[in-house]
Design a protein around this motif. Structure first.
Motif, PDB file in Angstrom:
ATOM      1  N   GLU A  98       0.876  -1.169   0.000  1.00  0.00           N
ATOM      2  CA  GLU A  98       0.000   0.000   0.000  1.00  0.00           C
ATOM      3  C   GLU A  98       0.910   1.215   0.000  1.00  0.00           C
ATOM      4  OE1 GLU A  98      -3.720  -1.657   2.684  1.00  0.00           O
ATOM      5  OE2 GLU A  98      -2.130  -0.512   3.665  1.00  0.00           O
ATOM      6  N   MET A  99       0.596   2.178  -0.842  1.00  0.00           N
ATOM      7  CA  MET A  99       1.365   3.412  -0.898  1.00  0.00           C
ATOM      8  C   MET A  99       0.461   4.554  -0.444  1.00  0.00           C
ATOM      9  SD  MET A  99       3.348   2.281  -4.298  1.00  0.00           S
ATOM     10  CE  MET A  99       2.058   1.102  -4.661  1.00  0.00           C
ATOM     11  N   CYS A 100       0.863   5.191   0.652  1.00  0.00           N
ATOM     12  CA  CYS A 100       0.022   6.183   1.315  1.00  0.00           C
ATOM     13  C   CYS A 100       0.691   7.550   1.326  1.00  0.00           C
ATOM     14  CB  CYS A 100      -0.223   5.753   2.759  1.00  0.00           C
ATOM     15  SG  CYS A 100      -0.850   4.075   2.922  1.00  0.00           S
ATOM     16  N   SER A 101      -0.119   8.592   1.206  1.00  0.00           N
ATOM     17  CA  SER A 101       0.380   9.965   1.292  1.00  0.00           C
ATOM     18  C   SER A 101       0.479  10.364   2.757  1.00  0.00           C
ATOM     19  CB  SER A 101      -0.577  10.919   0.567  1.00  0.00           C
ATOM     20  OG  SER A 101      -0.305  12.254   0.922  1.00  0.00           O
ATOM     21  N   VAL A 102       1.685  10.700   3.200  1.00  0.00           N
ATOM     22  CA  VAL A 102       1.870  11.167   4.573  1.00  0.00           C
ATOM     23  C   VAL A 102       1.175  12.517   4.739  1.00  0.00           C
ATOM     24  CG1 VAL A 102       3.584  11.935   6.270  1.00  0.00           C
ATOM     25  CG2 VAL A 102       3.988   9.856   4.924  1.00  0.00           C
ATOM     26  N   GLN A 103       1.301  13.362   3.733  1.00  0.00           N
ATOM     27  CA  GLN A 103       0.704  14.701   3.784  1.00  0.00           C
ATOM     28  C   GLN A 103      -0.819  14.647   3.881  1.00  0.00           C
ATOM     29  OE1 GLN A 103       2.521  17.554   1.076  1.00  0.00           O
ATOM     30  NE2 GLN A 103       0.506  18.376   0.608  1.00  0.00           N
ATOM     31  N   ASP A 104      -1.417  13.602   3.356  1.00  0.00           N
ATOM     32  CA  ASP A 104      -2.875  13.455   3.350  1.00  0.00           C
ATOM     33  C   ASP A 104      -3.345  12.449   4.409  1.00  0.00           C
ATOM     34  OD1 ASP A 104      -5.510  13.867   2.594  1.00  0.00           O
ATOM     35  OD2 ASP A 104      -5.390  12.616   0.794  1.00  0.00           O
ATOM     36  N   GLY A 105      -2.665  12.411   5.541  1.00  0.00           N
ATOM     37  CA  GLY A 105      -3.122  11.596   6.663  1.00  0.00           C
ATOM     38  C   GLY A 105      -3.027  10.101   6.448  1.00  0.00           C
ATOM     39  N   LEU A 106      -2.079   9.660   5.636  1.00  0.00           N
ATOM     40  CA  LEU A 106      -1.822   8.238   5.363  1.00  0.00           C
ATOM     41  C   LEU A 106      -2.968   7.549   4.610  1.00  0.00           C
ATOM     42  CD1 LEU A 106       0.045   7.179   8.613  1.00  0.00           C
ATOM     43  CD2 LEU A 106       1.010   7.718   6.375  1.00  0.00           C
ATOM     44  N   LYS A 107      -3.668   8.299   3.785  1.00  0.00           N
ATOM     45  CA  LYS A 107      -4.673   7.683   2.910  1.00  0.00           C
ATOM     46  C   LYS A 107      -3.962   6.878   1.835  1.00  0.00           C
ATOM     47  CE  LYS A 107      -8.230  11.148   3.556  1.00  0.00           C
ATOM     48  NZ  LYS A 107      -8.914  12.299   2.970  1.00  0.00           N
ATOM     49  N   VAL A 108      -4.538   5.739   1.482  1.00  0.00           N
ATOM     50  CA  VAL A 108      -3.957   4.885   0.450  1.00  0.00           C
ATOM     51  C   VAL A 108      -4.201   5.520  -0.917  1.00  0.00           C
ATOM     52  CG1 VAL A 108      -3.985   2.599  -0.627  1.00  0.00           C
ATOM     53  CG2 VAL A 108      -4.272   2.811   1.866  1.00  0.00           C
ATOM     54  N   TYR A 109      -3.116   5.778  -1.631  1.00  0.00           N
ATOM     55  CA  TYR A 109      -3.186   6.371  -2.971  1.00  0.00           C
ATOM     56  C   TYR A 109      -2.990   5.325  -4.063  1.00  0.00           C
ATOM     57  CZ  TYR A 109      -3.433  11.322  -1.732  1.00  0.00           C
ATOM     58  OH  TYR A 109      -3.854  12.560  -1.296  1.00  0.00           O
ATOM     59  N   ALA A 110      -2.345   4.206  -3.724  1.00  0.00           N
ATOM     60  CA  ALA A 110      -2.128   3.134  -4.694  1.00  0.00           C
ATOM     61  C   ALA A 110      -1.860   1.845  -3.928  1.00  0.00           C
ATOM     62  CB  ALA A 110      -0.953   3.452  -5.610  1.00  0.00           C
ATOM     63  N   HIS A 111      -2.139   0.732  -4.576  1.00  0.00           N
ATOM     64  CA  HIS A 111      -1.758  -0.560  -4.006  1.00  0.00           C
ATOM     65  C   HIS A 111      -1.335  -1.476  -5.141  1.00  0.00           C
ATOM     66  CE1 HIS A 111      -5.656  -2.322  -5.176  1.00  0.00           C
ATOM     67  NE2 HIS A 111      -6.193  -1.200  -4.722  1.00  0.00           N
ATOM     68  N   GLY A 112      -0.459  -2.379  -4.811  1.00  0.00           N
ATOM     69  CA  GLY A 112       0.054  -3.287  -5.835  1.00  0.00           C
ATOM     70  C   GLY A 112       0.901  -4.356  -5.194  1.00  0.00           C
TER      71      GLY A 112
END
Length: 138
Positions: A98-112
């Protein structure tokens, strides 16, 4: 490829800065960079277990890689990559990220993820996973 609901076990987390050069002409992180994020997490975890290629050259090879892009990552930000392990075979293990944006509160932006097979490059055949990985999953 594993389904999002398949059993998985968190094994490693790393935070990586998004660099200006990671972006494409559209202004978001280029799709190829996501595979680099996953690779970095995978290699750091293998290194932590001392499971990089051994003296005989036996080591990991990716036989399948995939990524689903949910929302574009952008500079400046930091991506948190959470790596999980899924199904394990005699010579292979499924890695899921899971790839999460730290700036956006650790929301998942991509997974693979990727299916990793341990191989003997001289004989071009698969070999048993290193004991450190098998023990880790036991």
């Amino acid at each position: 490829m594993m389904s999002a609901d398949a059993p998985k076990s968190l094994v490693y987390t790393v935070r990586l800065p998004i660099r200006w050069g990671d972006m494409d002409a559209i202004g978001h992180v280029n799709n190829t960079v996501y595979f680099r994020f996953m690779e970095q997490a995978r290699i750091e975890w293998f290194s932590q277990l001392s499971c990089l290629p051994d003296e005989r050259g036996h080591g990991p090879v990716i036989i399948n890689a995939h990524c689903t892009f949910l929302k574009p990552l952008k500079y400046p930000d930091t991506v948190e990559v959470r790596m999980y392990l899924g199904a394990m075979g005699r010579s292979s293990v499924e890695t899921i990220c899971e790839m999460c944006s730290v700036q956006d509160g650790l929301k998942v932006y991509a997974h693979g993820g990727a299916k990793v097979v341990w191989v003997d490059p001289i004989n071009e055949k698969s070999v048993q996973l290193p004991d450190a990985i098998v023990k880790f999953l036991a």
